[in-house]
Design a protein around this motif. Sequence first.
Motif, PDB file in Angstrom:
ATOM      1  N   LYS A  76       2.244   1.854  -3.289  1.00  0.00           N
ATOM      2  CA  LYS A  76       1.312   2.312  -4.226  1.00  0.00           C
ATOM      3  C   LYS A  76       0.914   3.856  -3.858  1.00  0.00           C
ATOM      4  N   GLN A  77       0.736   4.207  -2.694  1.00  0.00           N
ATOM      5  CA  GLN A  77       0.546   5.580  -2.481  1.00  0.00           C
ATOM      6  C   GLN A  77       1.572   6.373  -2.578  1.00  0.00           C
TER       7      GLN A  77
ATOM      8  N   PHE B 169       0.054  -5.294  -5.139  1.00  0.00           N
ATOM      9  CA  PHE B 169      -1.133  -4.700  -4.254  1.00  0.00           C
ATOM     10  C   PHE B 169      -2.444  -4.996  -5.060  1.00  0.00           C
TER      11      PHE B 169
ATOM     12  N   LEU C 204       0.968  -1.126  -0.157  1.00  0.00           N
ATOM     13  CA  LEU C 204       0.113   0.100   0.060  1.00  0.00           C
ATOM     14  C   LEU C 204       0.841   1.244  -0.120  1.00  0.00           C
TER      15      LEU C 204
END
Length: 205
Positions: free
Chosen positions: A55-56, A202, A52
Amino acid sequence: MSKRTSAKYKIDRRMGENIWGRAKSPFNTRSYGPGEHGQRRRSKLSDFGIQLRAKQKLKGYYGDVTEKQFRSTYEEAVRMRGDTGENMIGLLERRLDAVIYRAKFVPTVFAARQFVNHGHIKVNGQRVTIPSYRVKEGDVIEVKDKSKQLALVLEAVGSPERDVPDYLDVDHNKMTATYVRVPQLMDVPYPVSMEPNLVVEFYSR
């Protein structure tokens, strides 16, 4: 149009990295997260948390694009031949706002989005106002004549913070950039390590 929903430097501190490599980032002096609980000790991330975070970080780097846009980029990358993570990077680097930022026509990727929205950019002689517009190899991107002397543009061109990558052929005298080729991950001048393979993990869970 995508809208930035958090202050750009909060993204730096939330990620725990100066993701744009800017000297002005408060992360350089406050390397903890924003908010009243930001100085609490960071707990160890799970595998999901690591994915995560990757990805962020990648999504935030490109101006905190919407989740819908970002997932759509991933899904398009899956349908392409080759490595999905590399394909994602190539698609993100073909965004018009990313090209404007890489060419050093503006100082930040957030400014690039606004610059395109306000009609300051032409692609192959035609005005384009969509930041997510996908450029192709050989496309010529130029700043409109009336916009070339804007303080924002002059600041960016004169900044020593970034170099123009070799997949763009840029002439700052004419304020034009030719998109030479789609880059691979190793070609993209990220100030911090990006891990598109974790982003793929993810979304493929």
